[in-house]
Motif scaffolding. Structure first.
Motif, PDB file in Angstrom:
ATOM      1  N   ASN A 250      40.108  36.577  53.800  1.00  0.00           N
ATOM      2  CA  ASN A 250      40.891  35.291  53.963  1.00  0.00           C
ATOM      3  C   ASN A 250      40.362  34.274  52.912  1.00  0.00           C
ATOM      4  O   ASN A 250      40.381  33.000  53.143  1.00  0.00           O
ATOM      5  CB  ASN A 250      40.506  34.691  55.171  1.00  0.00           C
ATOM      6  CG  ASN A 250      38.908  34.567  55.718  1.00  0.00           C
ATOM      7  OD1 ASN A 250      38.108  34.661  55.010  1.00  0.00           O
ATOM      8  ND2 ASN A 250      38.835  34.175  56.986  1.00  0.00           N
ATOM      9  N   ASN A 251      39.482  34.728  51.880  1.00  0.00           N
ATOM     10  CA  ASN A 251      39.002  34.126  50.797  1.00  0.00           C
ATOM     11  C   ASN A 251      39.305  34.441  49.320  1.00  0.00           C
ATOM     12  O   ASN A 251      38.525  34.490  48.591  1.00  0.00           O
ATOM     13  CB  ASN A 251      37.536  33.824  51.119  1.00  0.00           C
ATOM     14  CG  ASN A 251      36.656  35.216  50.887  1.00  0.00           C
ATOM     15  OD1 ASN A 251      37.217  36.329  51.096  1.00  0.00           O
ATOM     16  ND2 ASN A 251      35.578  34.968  50.537  1.00  0.00           N
ATOM     17  N   MET A 252      40.690  35.166  49.188  1.00  0.00           N
ATOM     18  CA  MET A 252      41.028  35.638  47.853  1.00  0.00           C
ATOM     19  C   MET A 252      40.836  34.824  46.848  1.00  0.00           C
ATOM     20  O   MET A 252      40.299  35.054  45.780  1.00  0.00           O
ATOM     21  CB  MET A 252      42.343  36.144  48.155  1.00  0.00           C
ATOM     22  CG  MET A 252      42.534  37.423  48.808  1.00  0.00           C
ATOM     23  SD  MET A 252      41.597  38.919  48.124  1.00  0.00           S
ATOM     24  CE  MET A 252      42.563  39.124  46.963  1.00  0.00           C
ATOM     25  N   SER A 253      41.079  33.613  47.134  1.00  0.00           N
ATOM     26  CA  SER A 253      41.227  32.558  45.801  1.00  0.00           C
ATOM     27  C   SER A 253      39.486  32.451  45.279  1.00  0.00           C
ATOM     28  O   SER A 253      39.320  32.424  44.107  1.00  0.00           O
ATOM     29  CB  SER A 253      41.670  31.328  46.031  1.00  0.00           C
ATOM     30  OG  SER A 253      41.207  30.626  47.117  1.00  0.00           O
ATOM     31  N   GLU A 254      38.723  32.429  46.359  1.00  0.00           N
ATOM     32  CA  GLU A 254      37.165  32.313  45.882  1.00  0.00           C
ATOM     33  C   GLU A 254      36.917  33.480  45.368  1.00  0.00           C
ATOM     34  O   GLU A 254      36.079  33.430  44.371  1.00  0.00           O
ATOM     35  CB  GLU A 254      36.423  31.992  47.461  1.00  0.00           C
ATOM     36  CG  GLU A 254      34.931  32.050  46.914  1.00  0.00           C
ATOM     37  CD  GLU A 254      34.216  31.742  48.203  1.00  0.00           C
ATOM     38  OE1 GLU A 254      33.033  31.984  48.146  1.00  0.00           O
ATOM     39  OE2 GLU A 254      34.892  31.337  49.209  1.00  0.00           O
ATOM     40  N   LEU A 255      37.050  34.735  45.999  1.00  0.00           N
ATOM     41  CA  LEU A 255      36.820  36.142  45.152  1.00  0.00           C
ATOM     42  C   LEU A 255      37.677  36.009  43.786  1.00  0.00           C
ATOM     43  O   LEU A 255      36.748  36.327  42.926  1.00  0.00           O
ATOM     44  CB  LEU A 255      37.146  37.215  45.872  1.00  0.00           C
ATOM     45  CG  LEU A 255      36.804  37.412  47.223  1.00  0.00           C
ATOM     46  CD1 LEU A 255      37.320  38.591  48.031  1.00  0.00           C
ATOM     47  CD2 LEU A 255      35.242  37.621  47.127  1.00  0.00           C
ATOM     48  N   MET A 256      38.582  35.554  43.455  1.00  0.00           N
ATOM     49  CA  MET A 256      39.447  35.608  42.082  1.00  0.00           C
ATOM     50  C   MET A 256      38.432  34.693  41.199  1.00  0.00           C
ATOM     51  O   MET A 256      38.287  34.939  39.926  1.00  0.00           O
ATOM     52  CB  MET A 256      40.704  35.233  42.212  1.00  0.00           C
ATOM     53  CG  MET A 256      41.524  36.539  42.951  1.00  0.00           C
ATOM     54  SD  MET A 256      43.103  35.955  42.886  1.00  0.00           S
ATOM     55  CE  MET A 256      43.927  37.456  43.644  1.00  0.00           C
ATOM     56  N   LEU A 257      38.151  33.351  41.566  1.00  0.00           N
ATOM     57  CA  LEU A 257      37.262  32.411  40.798  1.00  0.00           C
ATOM     58  C   LEU A 257      36.103  33.004  40.437  1.00  0.00           C
ATOM     59  O   LEU A 257      35.599  32.843  39.255  1.00  0.00           O
ATOM     60  CB  LEU A 257      37.054  31.414  41.772  1.00  0.00           C
ATOM     61  CG  LEU A 257      38.179  30.075  42.067  1.00  0.00           C
ATOM     62  CD1 LEU A 257      37.787  28.887  42.917  1.00  0.00           C
ATOM     63  CD2 LEU A 257      38.513  29.460  40.655  1.00  0.00           C
ATOM     64  N   ASN A 258      35.469  34.032  41.310  1.00  0.00           N
ATOM     65  CA  ASN A 258      34.044  34.624  40.780  1.00  0.00           C
ATOM     66  C   ASN A 258      34.294  35.875  40.031  1.00  0.00           C
ATOM     67  O   ASN A 258      33.137  36.369  39.729  1.00  0.00           O
ATOM     68  CB  ASN A 258      33.491  34.835  42.176  1.00  0.00           C
ATOM     69  CG  ASN A 258      33.003  33.519  42.950  1.00  0.00           C
ATOM     70  OD1 ASN A 258      32.791  32.427  42.301  1.00  0.00           O
ATOM     71  ND2 ASN A 258      32.853  33.627  44.275  1.00  0.00           N
ATOM     72  N   SER A 259      35.251  36.352  39.990  1.00  0.00           N
ATOM     73  CA  SER A 259      35.650  37.546  39.073  1.00  0.00           C
ATOM     74  C   SER A 259      35.911  37.195  37.681  1.00  0.00           C
ATOM     75  O   SER A 259      36.659  36.119  37.371  1.00  0.00           O
ATOM     76  CB  SER A 259      36.458  38.383  39.820  1.00  0.00           C
ATOM     77  OG  SER A 259      36.123  38.534  41.230  1.00  0.00           O
ATOM     78  N   ASP A 260      35.716  38.186  36.786  1.00  0.00           N
ATOM     79  CA  ASP A 260      36.093  38.190  35.235  1.00  0.00           C
ATOM     80  C   ASP A 260      37.269  39.079  35.077  1.00  0.00           C
ATOM     81  O   ASP A 260      38.138  38.642  34.014  1.00  0.00           O
ATOM     82  CB  ASP A 260      34.955  38.467  34.603  1.00  0.00           C
ATOM     83  CG  ASP A 260      33.736  37.724  34.474  1.00  0.00           C
ATOM     84  OD1 ASP A 260      33.876  36.365  34.617  1.00  0.00           O
ATOM     85  OD2 ASP A 260      32.533  38.268  35.199  1.00  0.00           O
ATOM     86  N   LEU A 261      37.522  40.004  35.913  1.00  0.00           N
ATOM     87  CA  LEU A 261      38.516  40.807  35.579  1.00  0.00           C
ATOM     88  C   LEU A 261      39.088  41.503  36.903  1.00  0.00           C
ATOM     89  O   LEU A 261      38.044  41.749  37.926  1.00  0.00           O
ATOM     90  CB  LEU A 261      38.207  41.933  34.768  1.00  0.00           C
ATOM     91  CG  LEU A 261      39.240  42.939  34.176  1.00  0.00           C
ATOM     92  CD1 LEU A 261      40.132  42.199  33.212  1.00  0.00           C
ATOM     93  CD2 LEU A 261      38.518  44.046  33.410  1.00  0.00           C
ATOM     94  N   ALA A 262      40.202  42.030  37.100  1.00  0.00           N
ATOM     95  CA  ALA A 262      40.431  42.598  38.455  1.00  0.00           C
ATOM     96  C   ALA A 262      40.795  43.849  37.985  1.00  0.00           C
ATOM     97  O   ALA A 262      41.676  44.153  36.891  1.00  0.00           O
ATOM     98  CB  ALA A 262      41.737  41.950  39.037  1.00  0.00           C
ATOM     99  N   ILE A 263      40.851  44.811  38.731  1.00  0.00           N
ATOM    100  CA  ILE A 263      41.427  46.496  38.727  1.00  0.00           C
ATOM    101  C   ILE A 263      42.328  46.454  39.740  1.00  0.00           C
ATOM    102  O   ILE A 263      41.623  46.554  41.255  1.00  0.00           O
ATOM    103  CB  ILE A 263      40.377  47.482  38.502  1.00  0.00           C
ATOM    104  CG1 ILE A 263      39.506  47.236  37.535  1.00  0.00           C
ATOM    105  CG2 ILE A 263      41.165  48.769  38.535  1.00  0.00           C
ATOM    106  CD1 ILE A 263      38.344  48.272  37.232  1.00  0.00           C
TER     107      ILE A 263
END
Length: 360
Positions: A250-263
């Motif tokens: 329920n914190n996807m935006s936070e996880l995306m903020l902390n990531s540099d790249l997605a797979i």
């Protein structure tokens, strides 16, 4: 003009292990915005294996199962589905003011039967592969032929809302957009293939990131609670250093903020990522994701490596090497991503639908 306090809106969408969760999730996002505008939303769904009916209710929306046979599977007959839907729409004394349908198996046949009961109908589509009979059509995707995709598929007076500016993403992404920091290298990777990931692409990616130089990367793995491979994914995450598993995050935006790249897949997560400036290595897990993924590759935002059935560990590693070496520039891709999606799509679509209802 209508004067009653609440505008009653029905949403017809399904979810299951086979169908995934994307249709329901984006409809919940739209429902939240409609409620802010004094709408009263009810979901109408089939009781399919792995459906999100309980999750919808947890979000404080009524969810009515329209089918008597919980084992009913795809493909469905539009006439049968329309009859079941109308039967439940007629329960109670109040008629609905509008209905939203987000379903690849339903078309103009279904819509015309519904329009005998409800005046306003909004279609959410991604495919442009069938006729529609609707007041408003939303396709949030990015295509090279975007403006002409629905020519001759909708009525002449249908209002077409096409492109990522209408992306149905949750307010958390809009709220956190201002916190996005420049990305200059790849140190942390987000892995996500939707709510169910029936082909288990998640495990394929974890295995690819468990070798050589890729073991030094931090990774966040996101799966849904109905993922049929959940236990094996959990074991892989436990055995790999620098790995954190998130179930029904329920914190996807936070996880995306902390990531540099997605797979990730080329599904509904795409527009959330772009709003957060998060480029990706994308794998299409359905045919309808190929064109979207290819378009974002064309614009220099994502690196599309192919359909899930043919993508292997080596291709995933090669894609990562291109970003890690700087051959693909993560900083430039991040800036381009944020230019495509401003995060206000759900608010705009909700406002347009409510104005359509209030015209009469």
């Amino acid at each position: 003009m209508k004067t009653k306090d609440k505008i009653r809106i029905a949403i017809r969408a399904d979810s299951s292990i086979h169908l995934g969760t994307g249709h329901i999730m984006r409809c919940l996002t739209l429902a939240d915005e409609l409620e802010k505008l004094e709408g009263k939303v009810v979901f109408f769904c089939r009781n399919l294996p792995g459906n999100l009916g309980s999750y919808i209710r947890e979000k404080n929306y009524p969810c009515v199962y329209i089918d008597e046979n919980p084992n009913l599977r795809e493909p469905i007959d539009p006439n049968d589905d329309a009859a079941m839907t109308v039967n439940h729409l007629q329960l109670g004394d109040e008629l609905y003011d509008a209905i939203i349908v987000d379903h690849y198996s339903l078309d103009a046949i279904w819509e015309k039967r519904i329009l005998h009961k409800i005046d306003k109908l909004l279609v959410i589509d991604d495919l442009a592969d069938r006729q529609h009979s609707c007041s408003v059509l939303v396709d949030q995707n990015l295509y090279l032929d975007m403006e002409s995709r629905y020519d001759n598929l909708v009525p002449p007076d249908c209002r077409k809302l096409l492109g990522p500016q209408y992306a149905l993403i949750r307010s958390e992404f809009t709220d956190n957009k201002t916190h996005v920091k420049p990305r200059d290298s790849v140190r942390r990777v987000l892995v996500c293939f939707g709510g169910t990931d029936p082909g288990n692409e998640t495990s394929k990616v974890i295995n690819a990131l468990s070798e050589g130089i890729f073991r030094d990367l931090y990774i966040d793995v996101v799966i849904g609670k109905y993922n049929p491979h959940g236990s094996s994914v959990q074991k892989l995450c436990t055995s790999r250093p620098k790995t954190e598993l998130h179930i029904q995050a329920n914190n996807m935006s936070e996880l995306m903020l902390n990531s540099d790249l997605a797979i990730c897949s080329g599904g509904t997560i795409t527009w959330e990522r772009l709003a957060m400036g998060l480029p990706g290595i994308t794998i299409a897990i359905a045919d309808n994701q190929i064109e979207i993924a290819s378009s974002l590759d064309h614009y220099g935002i994502d690196h599309y490596i192919g359909l899930s059935q043919i993508v292997d560990k080596q291709q995933i590693q090669n894609g990562l090497k291109r970003f890690m070496s700087g051959e693909l520039n993560v900083a430039e891709a991040s800036q381009k991503a944020m230019q495509f999606v401003d995060g206000f799509g759900a608010k705009i679509v909700a406002s347009i639908l409510m104005n359509e209802v209030l015209k009469k």
